[in-house]
Scaffold this motif. Structure first.
Motif, PDB file in Angstrom:
ATOM      1  N   GLN A 140      33.546  26.329  -3.621  1.00  0.00           N
ATOM      2  CA  GLN A 140      33.301  27.132  -2.420  1.00  0.00           C
ATOM      3  C   GLN A 140      31.816  27.405  -2.251  1.00  0.00           C
ATOM      4  O   GLN A 140      31.280  27.323  -1.138  1.00  0.00           O
ATOM      5  CB  GLN A 140      34.078  28.454  -2.476  1.00  0.00           C
ATOM      6  CG  GLN A 140      35.554  28.304  -2.246  1.00  0.00           C
ATOM      7  CD  GLN A 140      36.294  29.620  -2.434  1.00  0.00           C
ATOM      8  OE1 GLN A 140      35.678  30.658  -2.684  1.00  0.00           O
ATOM      9  NE2 GLN A 140      37.608  29.558  -2.305  1.00  0.00           N
ATOM     10  N   TYR A 143      30.217  24.195  -0.974  1.00  0.00           N
ATOM     11  CA  TYR A 143      30.467  23.942   0.453  1.00  0.00           C
ATOM     12  C   TYR A 143      29.707  24.929   1.336  1.00  0.00           C
ATOM     13  O   TYR A 143      29.234  24.564   2.405  1.00  0.00           O
ATOM     14  CB  TYR A 143      31.972  23.985   0.770  1.00  0.00           C
ATOM     15  CG  TYR A 143      32.710  22.784   0.227  1.00  0.00           C
ATOM     16  CD1 TYR A 143      32.300  21.484   0.559  1.00  0.00           C
ATOM     17  CD2 TYR A 143      33.801  22.927  -0.615  1.00  0.00           C
ATOM     18  CE1 TYR A 143      32.978  20.369   0.051  1.00  0.00           C
ATOM     19  CE2 TYR A 143      34.469  21.818  -1.124  1.00  0.00           C
ATOM     20  CZ  TYR A 143      34.048  20.555  -0.775  1.00  0.00           C
ATOM     21  OH  TYR A 143      34.704  19.468  -1.287  1.00  0.00           O
ATOM     22  N   ARG A 144      29.550  26.153   0.898  1.00  0.00           N
ATOM     23  CA  ARG A 144      28.786  27.147   1.673  1.00  0.00           C
ATOM     24  C   ARG A 144      27.332  26.743   1.771  1.00  0.00           C
ATOM     25  O   ARG A 144      26.719  26.854   2.830  1.00  0.00           O
ATOM     26  CB  ARG A 144      28.901  28.520   1.040  1.00  0.00           C
ATOM     27  CG  ARG A 144      30.196  29.204   1.353  1.00  0.00           C
ATOM     28  CD  ARG A 144      30.160  30.653   0.913  1.00  0.00           C
ATOM     29  NE  ARG A 144      31.529  31.153   0.938  1.00  0.00           N
ATOM     30  CZ  ARG A 144      32.046  31.932   0.010  1.00  0.00           C
ATOM     31  NH1 ARG A 144      31.329  32.318  -1.016  1.00  0.00           N
ATOM     32  NH2 ARG A 144      33.288  32.338   0.108  1.00  0.00           N
ATOM     33  N   ARG A 146      26.147  23.718   1.512  1.00  0.00           N
ATOM     34  CA  ARG A 146      26.066  22.508   2.315  1.00  0.00           C
ATOM     35  C   ARG A 146      26.216  22.796   3.805  1.00  0.00           C
ATOM     36  O   ARG A 146      25.608  22.116   4.640  1.00  0.00           O
ATOM     37  CB  ARG A 146      27.186  21.529   1.917  1.00  0.00           C
ATOM     38  CG  ARG A 146      26.691  20.507   0.924  1.00  0.00           C
ATOM     39  CD  ARG A 146      27.786  19.540   0.586  1.00  0.00           C
ATOM     40  NE  ARG A 146      27.686  18.371   1.411  1.00  0.00           N
ATOM     41  CZ  ARG A 146      28.559  17.414   1.475  1.00  0.00           C
ATOM     42  NH1 ARG A 146      29.668  17.510   0.763  1.00  0.00           N
ATOM     43  NH2 ARG A 146      28.389  16.375   2.212  1.00  0.00           N
ATOM     44  N   SER A 147      27.024  23.769   4.128  1.00  0.00           N
ATOM     45  CA  SER A 147      27.264  24.014   5.537  1.00  0.00           C
ATOM     46  C   SER A 147      26.141  24.827   6.173  1.00  0.00           C
ATOM     47  O   SER A 147      26.100  24.976   7.374  1.00  0.00           O
ATOM     48  CB  SER A 147      28.599  24.712   5.733  1.00  0.00           C
ATOM     49  OG  SER A 147      28.614  25.949   5.078  1.00  0.00           O
ATOM     50  N   ARG A 148      25.183  25.311   5.509  1.00  0.00           N
ATOM     51  CA  ARG A 148      24.066  26.064   6.063  1.00  0.00           C
ATOM     52  C   ARG A 148      23.064  25.189   6.666  1.00  0.00           C
ATOM     53  O   ARG A 148      22.694  24.217   6.723  1.00  0.00           O
ATOM     54  CB  ARG A 148      23.391  26.887   4.982  1.00  0.00           C
ATOM     55  CG  ARG A 148      24.222  28.082   4.614  1.00  0.00           C
ATOM     56  CD  ARG A 148      23.463  28.942   3.666  1.00  0.00           C
ATOM     57  NE  ARG A 148      24.318  29.997   3.162  1.00  0.00           N
ATOM     58  CZ  ARG A 148      23.995  30.790   2.218  1.00  0.00           C
ATOM     59  NH1 ARG A 148      22.848  30.723   1.646  1.00  0.00           N
ATOM     60  NH2 ARG A 148      24.791  31.702   1.825  1.00  0.00           N
TER      61      ARG A 148
END
Length: 148
Positions: A140, A143-144, A146-148
């Motif tokens: 998690q 992914y957090r 990476r998504s920024r």
């Protein structure tokens, strides 16, 4: 609150049975020692009586005294034979009690082993669960970021 494992009850009962068997063994050992002491006392009494007769060796003794002496020695010998049988019986009882105690001890140890294996499996399952949570948390976080 921890769940009560039925094996804990089995262990408690097995431990109590082992303790009872140990007390019975101890009682049988004491009975054997008592029988052996009585046998030793009879043998010593016979020996002392024979020595007493030996001190009269060479002295003139009447036939009645000599007959009574031999009759008494025979009675002591019969008592010794009976006491040997008592010692043998007490030793047999002790052996049975020892074997019974060993069986109870073996059962208790088996239950303890089962509980130890069960605890080890539970610990391994808990470690896997924790590792899974750590892995989920790490993914998690990944992914957090990476998504920024």
């Amino acid at each position: 609150m921890a769940k009560h494992d039925p094996l804990d009850t089995v262990l408690k009962l097995a431990t109590e049975a082992e303790e009872q068997a140990a007390l019975q063994l101890q009682s049988a050992q004491l009975a054997l020692q008592k029988c052996q002491s009585q046998l030793e006392a009879l043998r010593n009494y016979r020996l002392d009586y024979m020595k007493q007769m030996e001190t009269n060796h060479g002295k003139t003794i009447n036939a009645s005294y000599y007959h009574q002496f031999h009759q008494f020695v025979r009675q002591i010998d019969e008592a010794i034979v009976k006491q040997i049988a008592s010692v043998t019986e007490a030793d047999t009882q002790r052996l049975h009690r020892q074997q019974y105690w060993q069986e109870k001890q073996q059962k208790r140890k088996a239950v303890e082993l089962l509980l130890a294996h069960k605890a080890e499996k539970a610990q391994q399952a808990e470690l896997r669960r924790e590792q899974k949570l750590i892995d989920e948390f790490a993914s998690q976080q990944f992914y957090r970021k990476r998504s920024r």
